[in-house]
Scaffold this motif. Structure first.
Motif, PDB file in Angstrom:
ATOM      1  N   GLU A   1       0.748  -1.124   0.009  1.00 13.29           N
ATOM      2  CA  GLU A   1       0.017   0.051  -0.120  1.00 13.29           C
ATOM      3  C   GLU A   1       0.757   1.426  -0.033  1.00 13.29           C
TER       4      GLU A   1
ATOM      5  N   ASN B   1      -4.440   4.915  -2.291  1.00 10.61           N
ATOM      6  CA  ASN B   1      -5.558   5.315  -1.395  1.00 10.61           C
ATOM      7  C   ASN B   1      -6.235   6.731  -2.125  1.00 10.61           C
TER       8      ASN B   1
ATOM      9  N   GLU C   1      -8.001   1.981  -3.174  1.00 12.43           N
ATOM     10  CA  GLU C   1      -8.834   1.982  -2.142  1.00 12.43           C
ATOM     11  C   GLU C   1      -9.511   3.034  -1.762  1.00 12.43           C
TER      12      GLU C   1
ATOM     13  N   ASP D   1     -11.543   0.426   1.825  1.00 17.37           N
ATOM     14  CA  ASP D   1     -10.802   0.579   3.033  1.00 17.37           C
ATOM     15  C   ASP D   1     -11.738   0.909   4.356  1.00 17.37           C
TER      16      ASP D   1
ATOM     17  N   LYS E   1     -11.133  -4.355   3.156  1.00 10.55           N
ATOM     18  CA  LYS E   1     -10.127  -4.179   4.084  1.00 10.55           C
ATOM     19  C   LYS E   1     -10.912  -4.009   5.456  1.00 10.55           C
TER      20      LYS E   1
HETATM   21 MG    MG Z   1      -5.619   2.558   2.837  1.00 10.32          MG
END
Ligand code: MG
Ligand code: C2E
Ligand code: MG
Ligand code: MG
Length: 276
Positions: free
Chosen positions: A59, A118, A150, A179, A200
């Motif tokens: 990530e 993200n 995400e 996320d 997640k």
């Molecule tokens: Mg994240």
């Protein structure tokens, strides 16, 4: 006398407010220049496959090295970037940088590495998002399957618009993860309607999963839900061996967290985690 005290309190408060605004302004002006001045950096946190103990995905997490203040946490500057709209150019920088990195790593022979990026709510809602992603992928000639995005449940405000955006992203061929799953207000029907690949599990449920029955119930339910819907699932914020054992026993096949590794600069990722 009371008047005097009152006034001095008022002045103090007023002064403080000015100070606060000034420092916010300094931060905002700094953030405007951060990209050009090379102050932004991406760290990468490995995501572990619990069955093979192997790492194949990371990530990307943004870091800001301010010239005088030092490291500023994304928890502080991402909200500011959202408020000022600067998140759009910063986000584009992140997407482009990650695509370049994937290309570079694949070229060096680390063939199956993928990276998760993200996206904040504003980024997800910008009309040009798919175009920006497509351009970054094409100009680096990478396979889109190695790129994951995400989004949080909070990014999905207008369901029809979100569905349209997600459909465009899936047409490009990238992966989609939700996320901080379980902390937002989105309805479960989204999981049915939206083209999502991964859930997640938010770290707030993971933290006390061994001692809190409710956290154990919630995480287990998310794992079952993912399994029944044919989605992948990953536990975030795993810090202890016993938590690893818990998730393994619950058939959660992926995890990330300080137990395995904190987010690291690129150099250390290459040294410790990239395998040909
Ligand atoms: Mg994240
Ligand atoms: P997130 O995407 O949920 O990322 C997880 C956060 O938890 C990261 O904080 C990570 O460093 C931290 N973390 C990882 N493992 C553990 C653990 O075992 N224990 C604990 N206590 N924490 C752990 P970080 O790097 O400070 O990022 C905070 C948030 O800032 C991220 O939450 C994400 O929402 C946002 N963010 C970071 N980079 C970007 C970016 O490039 N773009 C956008 N839009 N947002 C970003
Ligand atoms: Mg998270
Ligand atoms: Mg978060």
């Amino acid at each position: 006398r009371a008047k005097e005290v009152g006034r001095s309190i008022f002045q103090f408060y007023n002064k403080n407010m000015q100070k606060l605004n000034a420092s916010e302004m300094i931060l905002e002006n700094g953030l405007r220049k951060a990209i050009d001045q090379n102050e932004l950096e991406l760290y990468y946190q490995p995501q572990f496959n619990l069955d093979s103990n192997e790492v194949s995905s990371f990530e990307a997490l943004l870091r800001w090295n301010h010239p005088t203040i030092g490291h500023i946490s994304p928890a502080e500057f991402i909200p500011l970037a959202e408020d000022t709209g600067l998140i759009l150019s910063i986000g584009e920088w992140v997407i482009t940088t990650v695509c370049k990195k994937i290309k570079e790593w694949h070229k060096k022979g680390y063939k199956s590495v993928s990276v998760a990026v993200n996206l904040s709510a504003k980024q997800f809602q910008q009309s040009k998002l798919a175009e920006i992603i497509k351009t970054a992928i094409d100009s680096n000639q990478i396979d889109p399957k190695f790129l994951e995005f995400e989004i949080t449940e909070g990014a999905i405000q207008d369901a029809e618009k979100a569905l349209l955006t997600l459909t465009k992203l899936k047409e490009i061929g990238v992966q989609i993860a939700v996320d901080d799953f379980g902390t937002g207000y989105s309805s479960l029907s989204y999981l049915k309607r939206f083209p999502i690949d991964t859930l997640k599990i938010d770290q707030s449920f993971v933290k006390d999963v061994l001692t809190d029955n409710k956290d154990a119930a919630i995480t287990t339910t998310i794992i079952h839900l993912a399994e029944s819907l044919g989605l992948a699932v990953i536990a975030e914020g795993v810090e202890e061996q016993e938590q690893v054992e818990f998730f393994k026993s619950m058939n959660c096949h992926k995890a990330q967290g300080y137990f395995f590794s904190k987010p690291l600069p690129e150099k250390e990722i290459i040294e410790h985690y990239l395998t040909k």
